[in-house]
Design a protein around this motif. Structure first.
Motif: not given
Length: 288
Positions: A185-203
């Motif tokens: 994968y490639r983050d199009m917004i920094a921090g979008s994937v954390v430890q292999g999981s999609f991050n739903l905890q940022q704006p």
């Protein structure tokens, strides 16, 4: 038994429904042939911001927007064809074009609607090709089938790459499980994937997955005990995840090409004059 009927809700809306199960879709031909709602046994599968549907000057936030002739965005909204620069906004223009219903039917097994979108003087300025796009939506016991048939009406080869932008309703993101068949994968917004999981905890989170190992994604809304599977033909080589904090949706988007595809030359379909390209995406909802 399946039925179909029309109603007026901002725009003429076609409803395809299973008669006895509170399972239905709503389709708005005038707004880019969009499926605005998908409900399975009384549970919302799609999220919809009604205000954006009602305002024709806005892109609809919700439902399943059709992305054509490009699925992503272009650097500086610009691409070059035969030495001339053209401009296309993110996700193309199909979602802003009016569609014309060419067929609607229902029987004991399914209900379906076919909607035609064609080029016009404005699209030719931004995309110098004559085309016909027919979206056919079928609701049945197997779920929802989204079929696209793209015909090149021009005398020259037509490049394109299609995609979809479904907004899936989620009751509680903290209890959402996602399965995307790729670790690349490639983050199009920094921090979008954390430890292999999609991050739903940022704006806002946005990531594109490639080198898919399968053509099926799944999401499980544990709060509602609902599983939704998204299957797609192999021509869709990329999956994009997008989410906004505080909004009860996640977008799981199948794309044929990556970001800036017209310029990087990946995933572009080259359709010869007079030929038709067909592809299908299927969405199935089931109670757990």
């Amino acid at each position: 038994m399946y039925i179909h009927y029309t109603k007026q809700n901002h725009f003429e809306t076609y409803v395809l429904a299973e008669q006895n199960s509170d399972t239905y879709i709503e389709v708005v031909p005038q707004r880019g042939a969009i499926i605005s709602k998908y409900v399975h046994q009384g549970q919302d599968v799609f999220y919809l911001d009604e205000e954006t549907l009602a305002d024709a000057s806005k892109n609809i936030r919700g439902g399943n927007p059709v992305l054509f002739p490009i699925s992503s965005y272009l650097e500086n909204e610009t691409y070059t064809y035969e030495g001339q620069a053209y401009q296309l906004k993110q996700h193309g223009f199909a979602r802003n074009l009016p569609g014309r219903v060419i067929n609607v039917q229902a029987d004991e097994h399914s209900a379906s609607i076919a909607i035609e979108i064609v080029h016009n003087e404005e699209t030719l300025i931004r995309y110098p090709f004559q085309f016909r796009l027919v979206m056919t939506y079928t609701l049945s016991e197997q779920g929802l089938s989204v079929h696209a048939a793209i015909t090149n009406l021009d005398s020259k080869t037509m490049p394109f790459y299609q995609g979809y932008h479904p907004y899936f309703y989620v009751a509680d993101k903290e209890k959402l499980l996602l399965n995307v068949p790729s670790q690349n994968y490639r983050d199009m917004i920094a921090g979008s994937v954390v430890q292999g999981s999609f991050n739903l905890q940022q704006p806002e989170s946005n990531a594109i997955y490639e080198q898919l190992q399968a053509n099926r994604c799944e999401m499980i809304d544990q709060t509602r005990r609902l599983k939704v599977a998204l299957e797609f033909d192999e021509v869709y080589q990329y999956v994009v995840l997008w989410a906004l904090e505080g909004k009860p949706f996640i977008c799981i988007e199948p794309w044929m090409a990556p970001v800036n595809g017209m310029n990087v030359g990946k995933g572009i379909q080259q359709l010869a004059a007079g030929e038709t390209h067909s592809s299908t995406v299927r969405i199935e909802a089931a109670a757990l």
